[in-house]
Design a protein around this motif. Structure first.
Motif, short mmCIF file in Angstrom:
data_model
loop_
_atom_site.label_atom_id
_atom_site.label_comp_id
_atom_site.label_asym_id
_atom_site.label_seq_id
_atom_site.Cartn_x
_atom_site.Cartn_y
_atom_site.Cartn_z
N GLN A 147 0.97 -1.14 0.00
CA GLN A 147 -0.13 0.07 0.07
C GLN A 147 0.75 1.32 0.13
OE1 GLN A 147 -2.19 -0.89 3.63
NE2 GLN A 147 -3.91 -1.64 2.27
N ALA A 148 1.87 1.25 0.84
CA ALA A 148 2.68 2.46 0.99
C ALA A 148 3.48 2.69 -0.41
CB ALA A 148 3.88 2.23 2.17
N ALA A 150 2.66 1.63 -3.41
CA ALA A 150 1.52 2.05 -4.33
C ALA A 150 1.24 3.32 -4.37
CB ALA A 150 0.25 1.03 -4.21
N LEU A 151 0.99 3.96 -3.15
CA LEU A 151 0.94 5.37 -2.89
C LEU A 151 2.08 6.29 -3.43
CD1 LEU A 151 -1.15 5.40 0.27
CD2 LEU A 151 -2.07 6.24 -1.88
N ALA A 152 3.25 5.77 -3.15
CA ALA A 152 4.46 6.25 -3.50
C ALA A 152 4.64 6.55 -5.17
CB ALA A 152 5.61 5.86 -2.94
N ALA A 153 4.27 5.42 -5.61
CA ALA A 153 4.07 5.39 -7.00
C ALA A 153 3.18 6.37 -7.59
CB ALA A 153 3.71 3.76 -7.56
N ASP A 154 2.01 6.92 -6.79
CA ASP A 154 1.26 7.86 -7.36
C ASP A 154 1.64 9.20 -7.15
OD1 ASP A 154 -0.51 6.02 -8.32
OD2 ASP A 154 -1.75 6.00 -6.57
N GLY A 155 3.05 9.19 -6.49
CA GLY A 155 3.52 10.57 -6.13
C GLY A 155 3.41 11.06 -4.69
N CYS A 156 2.83 10.49 -3.89
CA CYS A 156 2.68 10.84 -2.59
C CYS A 156 3.91 10.91 -1.73
CB CYS A 156 1.86 10.06 -1.92
SG CYS A 156 0.04 10.03 -2.46
N GLU A 157 4.21 11.91 -1.06
CA GLU A 157 5.12 12.08 0.01
C GLU A 157 4.92 11.11 1.27
OE1 GLU A 157 8.46 12.81 -0.68
OE2 GLU A 157 7.69 13.55 -2.47
N PRO A 158 5.70 10.80 2.08
CA PRO A 158 5.60 9.94 3.15
C PRO A 158 4.58 10.43 4.24
CG PRO A 158 7.82 9.90 2.88
CD PRO A 158 7.52 10.75 1.84
N ARG A 159 4.55 12.02 4.21
CA ARG A 159 3.49 12.57 5.22
C ARG A 159 2.12 12.30 4.66
NH1 ARG A 159 5.65 18.30 7.43
NH2 ARG A 159 7.43 17.37 8.79
N GLU A 160 2.12 12.08 3.32
CA GLU A 160 0.70 12.02 2.67
C GLU A 160 0.19 10.63 2.75
OE1 GLU A 160 -3.00 12.43 0.48
OE2 GLU A 160 -1.69 13.96 1.79
N ILE A 161 1.17 9.69 2.43
CA ILE A 161 0.75 8.38 2.75
C ILE A 161 0.54 8.03 4.08
CG2 ILE A 161 1.98 5.91 2.56
CD1 ILE A 161 3.88 7.07 0.45
N LEU A 165 -3.09 6.38 4.86
CA LEU A 165 -3.04 4.78 5.81
C LEU A 165 -3.28 4.94 7.28
CD1 LEU A 165 -0.25 3.21 3.57
CD2 LEU A 165 -2.96 3.25 3.27
N HIS A 166 -3.42 6.02 7.89
CA HIS A 166 -3.62 6.39 9.11
C HIS A 166 -2.33 5.67 9.96
CE1 HIS A 166 -7.58 7.45 8.04
NE2 HIS A 166 -7.82 6.42 7.58
N LEU A 167 -1.29 5.92 9.61
CA LEU A 167 0.02 5.54 10.10
C LEU A 167 0.86 6.81 10.63
CD1 LEU A 167 0.86 2.84 7.68
CD2 LEU A 167 -0.25 2.52 10.01
N SER A 168 1.90 6.61 11.33
CA SER A 168 2.81 7.72 11.53
C SER A 168 3.93 7.66 10.22
CB SER A 168 3.75 7.26 12.80
OG SER A 168 4.37 6.45 12.50
N ALA A 169 4.34 8.95 10.01
CA ALA A 169 5.25 9.16 8.74
C ALA A 169 6.60 8.48 9.06
CB ALA A 169 5.82 10.59 8.83
N GLY A 170 6.92 8.25 10.28
CA GLY A 170 8.15 7.30 10.80
C GLY A 170 7.75 5.77 10.15
N THR A 171 6.58 5.42 10.58
CA THR A 171 6.33 3.93 9.93
C THR A 171 6.10 3.55 8.47
OG1 THR A 171 4.86 3.71 12.18
CG2 THR A 171 4.38 2.10 10.12
N VAL A 172 5.55 4.84 7.76
CA VAL A 172 5.72 4.79 6.46
C VAL A 172 7.18 4.67 5.88
CG1 VAL A 172 5.01 6.01 4.35
CG2 VAL A 172 3.12 5.87 6.15
N ARG A 173 7.84 5.41 6.38
CA ARG A 173 9.26 5.37 6.09
C ARG A 173 9.99 4.13 6.16
NH1 ARG A 173 9.30 10.67 8.34
NH2 ARG A 173 9.34 12.12 6.88
N ASN A 174 9.33 3.50 7.22
CA ASN A 174 9.97 2.02 7.46
C ASN A 174 9.58 0.90 6.50
OD1 ASN A 174 11.70 2.82 9.82
ND2 ASN A 174 9.88 2.18 11.34
#
Length: 209
Positions: A147-148, A150-161, A165-174
């Protein structure tokens, strides 16, 4: 007579398809549209036997429309007509209830035959795409990593992702870093490319939460 709804946003392609189907025995195009948001309304108004839907359209995409038609007009078969030959697009179409999946460059007679098959309650899937979907290796990515990415593929940055996804930016980066390592990718963009080529990124909207 098989009644067909045709949804394709490119005017020249839609016109050519309409002319082609008009010359096919036993097939009648009862409605056509280039707007994905009008597909369901047109289907409910004209009650076609088969809806031939492009995947990428302005407004609601073809796969989402297929799922809605399955619920609201179960007597209407759905054939996805697309330029995408990726296994994940086929999987998404089948999950949405489509029973036909053909590439846009298929010979005219094959398209007409596929429409008749779907109208009769059968399944018409391009053999080459089906074989690729069956032989594609399983994804090494977890659901959240997919999911993360796929959203990055759409051009979303970690904060938007993270927000979507209702997650923290740090979790998304991980998650993105883990996906990059699992795919042996040099960069995030390289990870997206590798995942797409392998058919591991989903088509259509990404689940939120």
């Amino acid at each position: 007579m098989v009644r067909v709804l045709l949804a394709e946003d490119m005017h020249l392609v839609r016109g050519a398809l309409r002319a082609l189907l008009a010359g096919s025995e036993g097939i009648e195009v009862v409605a056509d549209t280039g707007d994905g948001d009008r597909v369901v309304a047109a289907a409910l108004a004209h009650r076609p036997d088969v809806a031939v839907l492009d995947v990428d359209m302005p407004g609601t995409d073809g796969i989402t429309n297929a799922a809605v038609l399955r619920e609201r007009l179960p007597g209407c078969g759905v054939l996805i007509l697309t330029a995408h030959r990726r296994p994940e697009v086929l999987r998404a179409a089948l999950a949405a209830g489509a029973t036909g999946f053909m590439p846009k460059d298929a010979p005219p007679e094959r398209l007409a035959e596929a429409i008749r098959t779907v109208a009769a309650g059968g399944t018409a899937i391009d053999a080459g795409i089906a074989a690729r979907a069956l032989t594609a290796p399983p994804s090494p990515l977890t659901e959240r990593e997919t999911q993360a990415l796929a959203l990055a593929a759409d051009g979303c940055e970690p904060r938007e992702i993270a927000k979507r996804l209702h997650l923290s930016a740090g979790t998304v980066r991980n998650y993105l870093a883990a996906a990059q390592v699992k795919l042996d990718a040099r960069t995030r963009l390289d990870a997206v490319r590798l995942a797409r080529e392998s058919g591991w990124l989903p088509a259509g909207p990404v689940a939120r939460g």
